[in-house]
Design a protein around this motif. Sequence first.
Motif, short mmCIF file in Angstrom:
data_model
loop_
_atom_site.label_atom_id
_atom_site.label_comp_id
_atom_site.label_asym_id
_atom_site.label_seq_id
_atom_site.Cartn_x
_atom_site.Cartn_y
_atom_site.Cartn_z
N PHE A 28 -1.07 -5.45 -11.62
CA PHE A 28 -1.28 -4.89 -10.28
C PHE A 28 -2.21 -5.80 -9.47
N HIS A 29 -3.25 -6.24 -10.14
CA HIS A 29 -4.23 -7.10 -9.47
C HIS A 29 -3.59 -8.41 -9.02
N HIS B 22 -9.28 0.96 -6.68
CA HIS B 22 -8.76 0.27 -7.87
C HIS B 22 -9.42 -1.09 -7.96
N TRP B 24 -8.62 -4.28 -7.84
CA TRP B 24 -8.44 -5.33 -6.85
C TRP B 24 -9.24 -5.00 -5.58
N SER B 65 -1.21 3.57 -4.75
CA SER B 65 -1.91 2.72 -3.78
C SER B 65 -1.25 2.82 -2.41
N ASN B 67 0.52 0.83 -0.71
CA ASN B 67 1.93 0.45 -0.63
C ASN B 67 2.75 1.04 -1.78
N ARG B 69 2.35 1.86 -4.93
CA ARG B 69 2.41 1.37 -6.31
C ARG B 69 1.45 2.21 -7.14
N ARG B 70 1.82 2.39 -8.42
CA ARG B 70 0.93 3.10 -9.33
C ARG B 70 -0.28 2.21 -9.58
N ALA B 71 -1.49 2.77 -9.42
CA ALA B 71 -2.68 1.96 -9.60
C ALA B 71 -3.76 2.77 -10.30
N LYS B 72 -4.60 2.05 -11.04
CA LYS B 72 -5.68 2.72 -11.76
C LYS B 72 -6.92 2.72 -10.87
#
Lengths: 595, 105
Positions: A28-29, B22, B24, B65, B67, B69-72
């Motif tokens: 994801f990053h 998350h 990023w 997120s 856009n 997307r699945r995000a932690k």
Amino acid sequence: MFSDLMYRLKSLFRRGDAERELDEELAFHLKHETEKLMRSGLPADEARRRARMAVGGAAQIKEDVRDEWIWRWCRDLAQDARYAIRALRQSPTFTAVAVLSLALGIGANTAIFSILDAVIMKPLPVRDPGQLAHLHHTGDDSYTNAIWEQVRGRQDVFSSAFAYGQTEFDLADGGERRPAKGVYVSGDYFRTLGVRAAIGRVLTTSDDRRGGAPVAVLNYGFWQRAYGGDAHIAGRTIRLSGHPFEIVGVAPREFFGMDVGNTFDVMVPLASEALIDAERPMIDGRSNWWLTIIGRLKPGVSFSQASARLAALSPAIYRAAMDEDMPREDQEGFIQNKLEMKPAAGMSYLRDQYGGSLQVLMGIAGLVLLIACVNIANLLLARAGARSREIAIRLAVGAGRGRLIRQLLTESVVLSLAGAACGAVLARWAGPAVVALISVQGQSQFLDLSPDMRVLLFTAGAAVLTGILFGLAPAVKATRGTTSEALKQTARALTERHGRWSLGRVLVVLQIALSLLLLVGAGLFVGTLRNLSHEQMGFRSEGILLVEPDLRPAHASPERQVLVADELLTRMRGIPGVEAAARAAVTPISGATWQ
Amino acid sequence: MDLPQGTLDLLILKTLALEPLHGWAISERIQQISKDALQVQQGSLYPALHRCERKGWIKPKWGVSDNNRRAKYYELTRAGQKQLQADEAAWRQLAVAVGLLLDQA
């Protein structure tokens, strides 16, 4: 601290999940980084390349993250343990005393627990023992063969059922008797229990016929003892009370029959009772109550359903099995008997007899361990006084208090684990000794004392728990107090600074209280034991010998037997040192009665 | 600019004090606010996040997120808030002390 442990355990047990989530997180990053670079005007390829460079090696990152999971914790633990062992080596006397008292405490607990486990908790070594039902009627669980035949013929609640009766065979051909524990089993015995032979075959319904070839199955231990574990045992002959039986197989090692605490030597078909007791077979006697009946419930049938069905069948069964010679006034009562059942897993003479005492013994052993704990806690406290400078220095150079407590606790757990290891060895020897204590001579109790998962868990749990129990209070106390103070003071000054309710004094008081409790308990225990062994039985038991001659092998007529008995009595009276001799059919406290 | 040892945990906690983010987004936020002076490398960000999680300061939550997307996402726990206050105070004290020393020594 708690969240820490949970986090680590989660990462340990859900390793796959954790790895997948980490991969996803890093991917994801990378995606976001690439998109950011593309927005700044780079072509897709170039953006991806730069993003990957910026992110760095995924493998290295993952390795570093994993470090946060379980490994560092293990590494710390190993380090602590190494340090603990080093610290313990520096004071060998303390270590020896502590390990020894823990070995005794934990050993006693493990020994008693393994007996408790064997007597109460271990399931019978048969297939699905929970589905086995043990028949009984008012206060008794023995039946005549006639009732068993009726139950076998009529019941529709069991998928299969069997009956068995215990007996004693004489292995000797004349001369002094060599008794062996025998069991008469009906044809479906082994099939119902789901027990297969270790060697050869087990007994089947085709063996259980009147006039069939006499066959026998040996107990594993008996096969080892009497035949040296002969691999070609099947086909050999064994003489039981003078009759030849062909050995067809050996039962599995862990199989001891249905009664926990008891075992058998030889099993023969029920029908062969007519062969051995040819003069008056119990199998034909409608007033010989000698069989135990056990059935396996049909799948989906509950105990209460089966009980109800069996109760409904009872009148017909008893009517058909009634002894024609029974006095008229008793007949009505006989027919009104009801067959009931209880789970067969709960049948054991040993359990009924000693289950309660074993639990008390377990409590006493627990108390002993607790005293050992308090004892060692006190020793540790004194040691902490002596080590206060070391601890103060470590606090001063930046060791966290929690970390230091953990270190000290590791030390106590290492100590208790060492004690447990010695204790486990001790228990292997002490367990059988305790069993021997409750066995009467010549009537050895058989118990499977091999350590199973429960015993191992118990010992490990006891070790860790005691380690924390005796280590926590001294560890907390040792790391309290300001460092500068401790650095200035000598060890002596620090330990002498006891308040009115200092930990040391509380521990001593606790120790005395527990010891007193144990002393009183043990005193009562010994008193009971003395009373039991000196019980007044209504006659003087000193110097009395019981002789049980077996006249059956001679096949003498009843008249001749009386003559032989008289002759025996005369000769016994003639033996020097014999004061008096008498003859009886039923001797005191033999368990038999007559009316 | 390299971060002094232990500072990254403080920056992460502070960033998360406003809202759950998350990984990023955390590194972006630190970069933006510090006007590009501080750049957090992934190599240290993710181990730090997992360390904070282990210590019970932050807890993860899977979300979606901007856009889709699945995000932690990570959010601050109560223990994390306390830790942030303590670390922040300690950092400020240290900064003042170091500043004094540099000015006057």
